[in-house]
Design a protein around this motif. Sequence first.
Motif, PDB file in Angstrom:
ATOM      1  N   GLU A   1      -8.334  87.393 -46.425  1.00 31.88           N
ATOM      2  CA  GLU A   1      -9.284  86.319 -46.732  1.00 31.88           C
ATOM      3  C   GLU A   1     -10.011  85.850 -45.473  1.00 31.88           C
ATOM      4  OE1 GLU A   1      -7.557  83.124 -48.954  1.00 31.88           O
ATOM      5  OE2 GLU A   1      -6.623  84.486 -50.390  1.00 31.88           O
ATOM      6  N   LEU A   2      -9.267  85.756 -44.365  1.00 36.03           N
ATOM      7  CA  LEU A   2      -9.900  85.363 -43.110  1.00 36.03           C
ATOM      8  C   LEU A   2     -10.912  86.421 -42.672  1.00 36.03           C
ATOM      9  CD1 LEU A   2     -10.291  83.608 -40.621  1.00 36.03           C
ATOM     10  CD2 LEU A   2      -8.244  84.666 -39.640  1.00 36.03           C
ATOM     11  N   LEU A   3     -10.551  87.687 -42.813  1.00 33.03           N
ATOM     12  CA  LEU A   3     -11.477  88.759 -42.445  1.00 33.03           C
ATOM     13  C   LEU A   3     -12.747  88.685 -43.284  1.00 33.03           C
ATOM     14  CD1 LEU A   3     -12.183  91.202 -40.773  1.00 33.03           C
ATOM     15  CD2 LEU A   3     -10.901  92.617 -42.412  1.00 33.03           C
ATOM     16  N   ASP A   4     -12.607  88.402 -44.561  1.00 36.09           N
ATOM     17  CA  ASP A   4     -13.790  88.253 -45.423  1.00 36.09           C
ATOM     18  C   ASP A   4     -14.682  87.116 -44.934  1.00 36.09           C
ATOM     19  OD1 ASP A   4     -12.999  90.362 -47.031  1.00 36.09           O
ATOM     20  OD2 ASP A   4     -12.086  89.073 -48.562  1.00 36.09           O
TER      21      ASP A   4
ATOM     22  N   GLY B   1     -26.286  88.353 -38.265  1.00 36.78           N
ATOM     23  CA  GLY B   1     -26.698  89.723 -37.991  1.00 36.78           C
ATOM     24  C   GLY B   1     -25.824  90.410 -36.953  1.00 36.78           C
ATOM     25  N   MET B   2     -24.549  90.084 -36.963  1.00 37.66           N
ATOM     26  CA  MET B   2     -23.620  90.604 -35.965  1.00 37.66           C
ATOM     27  C   MET B   2     -22.507  91.385 -36.647  1.00 37.66           C
ATOM     28  SD  MET B   2     -23.143  87.042 -33.860  1.00 37.66           S
ATOM     29  CE  MET B   2     -22.307  87.702 -32.438  1.00 37.66           C
ATOM     30  N   SER B   3     -21.833  92.225 -35.856  1.00 36.12           N
ATOM     31  CA  SER B   3     -20.618  92.855 -36.349  1.00 36.12           C
ATOM     32  C   SER B   3     -19.490  91.826 -36.260  1.00 36.12           C
ATOM     33  CB  SER B   3     -20.268  94.075 -35.496  1.00 36.12           C
ATOM     34  OG  SER B   3     -19.877  93.678 -34.189  1.00 36.12           O
ATOM     35  N   VAL B   4     -18.424  92.066 -36.993  1.00 37.67           N
ATOM     36  CA  VAL B   4     -17.280  91.164 -36.926  1.00 37.67           C
ATOM     37  C   VAL B   4     -16.732  91.141 -35.498  1.00 37.67           C
ATOM     38  CG1 VAL B   4     -14.908  90.767 -37.726  1.00 37.67           C
ATOM     39  CG2 VAL B   4     -16.677  91.440 -39.350  1.00 37.67           C
ATOM     40  N   GLN B   5     -16.682  92.303 -34.863  1.00 39.22           N
ATOM     41  CA  GLN B   5     -16.178  92.372 -33.497  1.00 39.22           C
ATOM     42  C   GLN B   5     -17.014  91.508 -32.568  1.00 39.22           C
ATOM     43  OE1 GLN B   5     -15.381  96.287 -31.895  1.00 39.22           O
ATOM     44  NE2 GLN B   5     -16.086  95.645 -29.864  1.00 39.22           N
ATOM     45  N   ASP B   6     -18.329  91.612 -32.644  1.00 37.36           N
ATOM     46  CA  ASP B   6     -19.194  90.802 -31.785  1.00 37.36           C
ATOM     47  C   ASP B   6     -19.065  89.322 -32.097  1.00 37.36           C
ATOM     48  OD1 ASP B   6     -20.122  93.021 -30.433  1.00 37.36           O
ATOM     49  OD2 ASP B   6     -21.949  93.195 -31.647  1.00 37.36           O
TER      50      ASP B   6
ATOM     51  N   GLY C   1     -18.514  87.300 -43.404  1.00 43.18           N
ATOM     52  CA  GLY C   1     -19.621  86.472 -43.878  1.00 43.18           C
ATOM     53  C   GLY C   1     -20.318  85.740 -42.737  1.00 43.18           C
ATOM     54  N   HIS C   2     -19.536  85.145 -41.840  1.00 39.84           N
ATOM     55  CA  HIS C   2     -20.116  84.444 -40.690  1.00 39.84           C
ATOM     56  C   HIS C   2     -20.912  85.413 -39.818  1.00 39.84           C
ATOM     57  CE1 HIS C   2     -18.070  80.759 -41.609  1.00 39.84           C
ATOM     58  NE2 HIS C   2     -16.867  81.264 -41.412  1.00 39.84           N
ATOM     59  N   ALA C   3     -20.336  86.592 -39.593  1.00 38.40           N
ATOM     60  CA  ALA C   3     -21.002  87.590 -38.753  1.00 38.40           C
ATOM     61  C   ALA C   3     -22.291  88.067 -39.408  1.00 38.40           C
ATOM     62  CB  ALA C   3     -20.062  88.765 -38.491  1.00 38.40           C
ATOM     63  N   ALA C   4     -22.246  88.301 -40.703  1.00 32.73           N
ATOM     64  CA  ALA C   4     -23.432  88.793 -41.418  1.00 32.73           C
ATOM     65  C   ALA C   4     -24.575  87.785 -41.358  1.00 32.73           C
ATOM     66  CB  ALA C   4     -23.070  89.106 -42.873  1.00 32.73           C
TER      67      ALA C   4
END
Length: 65
Positions: free
Chosen positions: A13-16, A26-31, A20-23
């Motif tokens: 759930e946290l990854l999801d 316009g960023m990757s989750v890693q960035d 969403g925050h990254a999207a």
Amino acid sequence: MGSTVLSLRIDGELLDRLRGHAAKRGMSVQDYVLRTLIRDDFDERFKAAVDETDKFYGRTSEPLT
């Protein structure tokens, strides 16, 4: 400065939410995670520097009202 790999086990759930925050940015989750950690680290170092400056000048921190 070099880079190092850090593996994390993270709740789905946290990854999801992170995706969403990254999207939105316009960023990757890693960035996104890396920028968040950098910002948090900067905030802590900045606060410590302000506190040291206040101690040097003999000022006490007063809450903003």
